[in-house]
Design a protein around this motif. Sequence first.
Motif, PDB file in Angstrom:
ATOM      1  N   ASN A 131       0.809  -1.217   0.000  1.00  0.00           N
ATOM      2  CA  ASN A 131       0.000   0.000   0.000  1.00  0.00           C
ATOM      3  C   ASN A 131       0.845   1.270   0.000  1.00  0.00           C
ATOM      4  OD1 ASN A 131      -2.428  -1.475   0.117  1.00  0.00           O
ATOM      5  ND2 ASN A 131      -2.158  -1.740   2.312  1.00  0.00           N
ATOM      6  N   GLU A 132       2.164   1.118   0.028  1.00  0.00           N
ATOM      7  CA  GLU A 132       3.061   2.269   0.045  1.00  0.00           C
ATOM      8  C   GLU A 132       4.108   2.131  -1.054  1.00  0.00           C
ATOM      9  OE1 GLU A 132       3.630   3.963   4.361  1.00  0.00           O
ATOM     10  OE2 GLU A 132       4.062   1.811   4.334  1.00  0.00           O
ATOM     11  N   ILE A 133       3.651   2.207  -2.285  1.00  0.00           N
ATOM     12  CA  ILE A 133       4.550   2.122  -3.432  1.00  0.00           C
ATOM     13  C   ILE A 133       4.455   3.419  -4.219  1.00  0.00           C
ATOM     14  CG2 ILE A 133       5.042   0.940  -5.611  1.00  0.00           C
ATOM     15  CD1 ILE A 133       4.240  -1.646  -4.240  1.00  0.00           C
ATOM     16  N   GLY A 134       5.609   3.977  -4.493  1.00  0.00           N
ATOM     17  CA  GLY A 134       5.680   5.216  -5.260  1.00  0.00           C
ATOM     18  C   GLY A 134       6.588   5.025  -6.461  1.00  0.00           C
ATOM     19  N   MET A 135       6.645   6.058  -7.300  1.00  0.00           N
ATOM     20  CA  MET A 135       7.511   6.019  -8.483  1.00  0.00           C
ATOM     21  C   MET A 135       8.258   7.337  -8.601  1.00  0.00           C
ATOM     22  SD  MET A 135       5.238   4.031 -11.351  1.00  0.00           S
ATOM     23  CE  MET A 135       6.680   3.570 -12.334  1.00  0.00           C
ATOM     24  N   VAL A 136       9.523   7.235  -9.001  1.00  0.00           N
ATOM     25  CA  VAL A 136      10.358   8.391  -9.294  1.00  0.00           C
ATOM     26  C   VAL A 136      10.837   8.200 -10.721  1.00  0.00           C
ATOM     27  CG1 VAL A 136      12.499   9.617  -8.763  1.00  0.00           C
ATOM     28  CG2 VAL A 136      11.115   8.647  -6.899  1.00  0.00           C
ATOM     29  N   GLY A 137      10.562   9.172 -11.591  1.00  0.00           N
ATOM     30  CA  GLY A 137      10.970   9.040 -12.978  1.00  0.00           C
ATOM     31  C   GLY A 137      11.583  10.314 -13.512  1.00  0.00           C
ATOM     32  N   HIS A 138      12.595  10.143 -14.335  1.00  0.00           N
ATOM     33  CA  HIS A 138      13.239  11.274 -14.990  1.00  0.00           C
ATOM     34  C   HIS A 138      12.893  11.257 -16.476  1.00  0.00           C
ATOM     35  CE1 HIS A 138      16.672  13.066 -17.233  1.00  0.00           C
ATOM     36  NE2 HIS A 138      16.362  14.055 -16.424  1.00  0.00           N
TER      37      HIS A 138
END
Length: 190
Positions: A131-138
Amino acid sequence: MHPKTRLFILILLIALLSSVLVHFRATNDINSTKVEFQSGDHNIKAVYMVPKGENKVMPGIVVTHGFSGNKEMMRPISEGLVEQGFAVLAIDVQGHGMSSGTLRSEGNNSLQKDGLAAVEFLKNQPEVSENEIGMVGHSLGAGLSYQTSLKTDISSIVIIGNDLDSVNMNATHPKNLLMAIGKYEELASV
């Protein structure tokens, strides 16, 4: 906004900022494993990293690179996030780095499958809170992160070097979005 969500975003922001200040270096505080998973017809190569010695459930972050990049280019950000207590999956998007497929630019809907497969990979790790998944994208990875958020319920998104034209915002989506665009960014306007 739920207090736990605010805390998650704050920790993610602090981790990102600290990773910018951390020089590219080897660390003994990270367990790093090369992994591979399927995304449609493509084999996606990735590195899965967790803090060494942690025996607790933690938030997970998918880290994605820009066009013609690879997961190694995002290593300072990935390591900075791990040092802040996140489980990180840094991927080579299809056709990039060591992943199979054809090198493609933005607008390719099949890249969304890579993001969805990466999120599923993280959800299946025992130390990751699903329930605590994020994404970082460039750049290209930012577009991939946003497109992935349209098809799955991730906790937060950090978009680096991609402008508002690629993000269709409304009152409910995307939730918990942080956009970072530099003053001298050549491909995205402030």
